[in-house]
Design an enzyme around this catalytic site. Structure first.
Site, mmCIF file in Angstrom:
data_model
loop_
_atom_site.group_PDB
_atom_site.id
_atom_site.type_symbol
_atom_site.label_atom_id
_atom_site.label_comp_id
_atom_site.label_asym_id
_atom_site.label_seq_id
_atom_site.Cartn_x
_atom_site.Cartn_y
_atom_site.Cartn_z
ATOM 1 N N ASP A 52 18.777 94.971 -36.115
ATOM 2 C CA ASP A 52 18.164 93.777 -35.531
ATOM 3 C C ASP A 52 18.139 93.925 -34.016
ATOM 4 O OD1 ASP A 52 17.366 90.765 -35.851
ATOM 5 O OD2 ASP A 52 18.858 90.808 -34.249
ATOM 6 N N TYR A 57 16.252 92.176 -25.251
ATOM 7 C CA TYR A 57 17.510 92.915 -25.163
ATOM 8 C C TYR A 57 17.320 94.121 -24.238
ATOM 9 C CZ TYR A 57 18.830 90.269 -29.383
ATOM 10 O OH TYR A 57 19.101 89.277 -30.302
ATOM 11 N N GLN A 189 17.815 83.177 -38.405
ATOM 12 C CA GLN A 189 18.909 83.871 -37.719
ATOM 13 C C GLN A 189 19.608 82.888 -36.774
ATOM 14 O OE1 GLN A 189 19.588 87.535 -34.570
ATOM 15 N NE2 GLN A 189 17.939 87.749 -36.079
ATOM 16 N N TYR A 217 24.172 85.869 -36.564
ATOM 17 C CA TYR A 217 24.438 86.658 -35.359
ATOM 18 C C TYR A 217 25.708 86.165 -34.680
ATOM 19 C CZ TYR A 217 22.385 83.307 -31.868
ATOM 20 O OH TYR A 217 22.102 82.234 -31.053
ATOM 21 N N GLY A 293 27.446 93.454 -33.628
ATOM 22 C CA GLY A 293 27.093 94.222 -32.447
ATOM 23 C C GLY A 293 27.845 95.534 -32.373
ATOM 24 N N GLN A 299 32.775 101.733 -33.629
ATOM 25 C CA GLN A 299 32.481 100.373 -34.068
ATOM 26 C C GLN A 299 31.612 100.372 -35.315
ATOM 27 O OE1 GLN A 299 30.807 98.912 -30.406
ATOM 28 N NE2 GLN A 299 32.762 98.080 -29.688
#
Length: 331
Positions: A52, A57, A189, A217, A293, A299
């Site tokens: 996404d 961004y 979202q 999110y 994220g 991660q």
């Protein structure tokens, strides 16, 4: 990895998707491109097959990195991106003054006029190096333009084959009603995590009742629910967490105490606190995927494992009780 169908579409999302805001650099302390591309490529190998992103961004930077990373593997990944926010055209609602990755001052304008949405779609297709977008979402409501006309424009893009499914982000129930009545609404979202549960009262039930998929999110509250940030944590001015009231000292103390109370549960599961809270969010009825994220490969691996954790009823009740007893100070 567990996979879930998004609403009434044929799109199958992983339970944990790749949230690509941070890799854009803007609002997260600047870009780290090599790490970002490596993380995106590794995510596909780990079964995180949905990304996404959004034009805003990093003012197109996140989309360009996504396009670079999925080259040659486009058929293995779902790309969700957005429209309705411009920084290159002063039209619509001036929503936020910002500084881009090069240090230049600019502003975000919410703009859902038909001509702007069509232009944005073409620009996103170029940056993503693809001829279709799997899920195209209006990023923020624009009170200066007609929602009916905006949604008709997205339906036109869908008929043209440029997008497969349509969604919205940060919309109210009244706005959702408008889109749903016209048809084609696949997803919403919203911001949703254990600390920010506003959608539970009205929006989440609305989506469940109508079969609209929910992409949550900020499921870790910008990293706060990982337990990595203790009282006294500070962030540079170009990091969006510097202005988040959840990170204020008055709240960090309370959140840290709650997290400490949950550490034994996480340890019993062989999980991190972050994995525990991703699993908690995924366990809430109506959630199709969490947009976690990511900035590096470590991660990715941690987020992917969260999809394998199934919390029991007693665990969910215990977590909910701690959350309900957490009285956070407003901004």
């Amino acid at each position: 990895m567990e996979y879930r169908t998004l609403g009434a579409t044929t799109l199958t999302f992983p339970a944990v998707s790749f949230g690509a805001w941070a890799i854009g650099g803007w609002a997260w302390g600047g870009p780290r491109d090599a790490d970002a591309v490596a993380a995106l490529e590794y995510a596909l190998d780990c079964g995180i097959t949905a990304i996404d992103t959004a034009p805003s961004y990093g003012m197109g930077h996140s989309e360009r990195l996504v396009g670079q990373a999925v080259a040659g593997r486009r058929d293995r990944v779902l790309i969700a991106t957005k429209c309705g926010v411009r920084w290159d055209l002063e039209e619509g609602l001036r929503a936020r003054d910002v500084v881009d990755n090069e240090g230049h001052a600019c502003a975000f304008y919410r703009n859902s006029r038909p001509a702007s949405l069509k232009h944005e779609c073409e620009q996103s297709l170029k940056r993503l190096k693809t001829d279709y977008i799997d899920l195209y979402q209006i990023h923020w409501p624009d009170p200066t333009s007609s929602l009916d006309e905006a949604w008709d424009t997205l339906l036109d893009l869908q008929r043209e084959g440029k997008v497969r499914a349509l969604g919205v982000s940060n919309f109210t129930v009244d706005m959702l009603d408008t889109c749903f009545a016209k048809g084609g609404l696949a997803s919403l979202q919203p911001k949703y995590n254990a600390l920010q549960r506003n959608i539970e009262s009205e929006i989440l039930p609305w989506c469940r009742d109508r079969g609209v998929g929910v992409l949550a999110y900020s499921p870790l509250a910008q990293g706060l629910l990982t337990g990595k940030f203790r009282p006294g944590a500070a962030f540079p001015q170009d990091d969006i967490r510097s202005e988040n009231p959840l990170f204020a000292p008055r709240n960090l103390d309370k959140i840290a105490a709650m997290l400490d109370a949950l550490r034994p549960m996480a340890q019993d599961r062989g999980a991190t606190l972050g994995q525990l809270f991703l699993a908690w969010t995924l366990a809430q009825p109506g959630i199709a995927t969490v947009l976690a994220g990511v900035r590096d490969k470590h991660q990715v691996e941690e987020n992917a494992r969260a999809a394998t954790i199934r919390l029991g009823g007693d665990e969910l009740t215990a977590i909910r009780a701690l959350l309900e007893g957490l009285s956070l100070d407003p901004a």
